[in-house]
Write a protein that holds these residues in place. Structure first.
Motif, short mmCIF file in Angstrom:
data_model
loop_
_atom_site.label_atom_id
_atom_site.label_comp_id
_atom_site.label_asym_id
_atom_site.label_seq_id
_atom_site.Cartn_x
_atom_site.Cartn_y
_atom_site.Cartn_z
N GLU A 119 -5.16 -29.58 16.83
CA GLU A 119 -5.43 -28.26 17.56
C GLU A 119 -7.12 -28.03 17.14
N TRP A 140 -8.30 -26.19 13.56
CA TRP A 140 -7.10 -26.34 12.67
C TRP A 140 -7.59 -26.62 11.22
N TRP A 141 -8.55 -27.65 11.04
CA TRP A 141 -8.76 -28.03 9.60
C TRP A 141 -9.66 -26.79 9.11
N GLU A 168 2.02 -34.11 6.63
CA GLU A 168 3.20 -33.24 6.69
C GLU A 168 3.73 -33.13 5.49
N TRP A 216 2.50 -29.14 7.51
CA TRP A 216 2.18 -29.02 8.96
C TRP A 216 2.43 -30.31 9.69
N ASP A 242 -0.08 -30.51 14.85
CA ASP A 242 -0.73 -29.53 14.73
C ASP A 242 -2.09 -29.53 14.25
N THR A 243 -2.41 -30.69 13.55
CA THR A 243 -3.85 -31.08 13.03
C THR A 243 -4.94 -31.46 14.04
N ASN A 302 -7.63 -24.12 7.78
CA ASN A 302 -6.58 -24.37 6.91
C ASN A 302 -7.31 -24.67 5.34
N SER A 358 1.08 -30.89 3.32
CA SER A 358 0.74 -29.66 3.81
C SER A 358 1.90 -28.85 4.46
#
Length: 81
Positions: free
Chosen positions: A58, A61-62, A46, A51, A55-56, A65, A49
């Motif tokens: 999801e 996600w990676w 966090e 985030w 959220d990571t 991003n 990033s």
């Protein structure tokens, strides 16, 4: 049955201090079929990033991003055997 877990807890605390002081994001992935599944990520993501950790986790996600200039190269290099 009782078991003394003092030593294990001390090791976990030491590992936690190491991870929180790390200048990099540390994460663990697991291969699931033809994709990678995030299993764990350090809380400092966090700070790096913006985030939240949640959220990571999801799906995708990676991949979403990755920096736009790096995305095609990184995705092309990702191979699972």
């Amino acid at each position: 049955t009782l078991q003394d877990i003092t030593e294990r807890k001390e090791h976990e605390a030491m590992a936690g201090r190491f991870v929180s002081a790390s200048p990099v994001v540390i994460y663990a992935l697991q291969i699931q079929g033809d994709h990678l599944q995030l299993r764990w990520v350090s809380d400092n993501i966090e700070a790096f990033s913006g985030w939240p950790v949640e959220d990571t986790f999801e799906p995708d996600w990676w991949r979403r991003n990755i920096h736009p200039e790096d995305r095609d190269r990184v995705i092309a290099a990702q191979t699972l055997s």
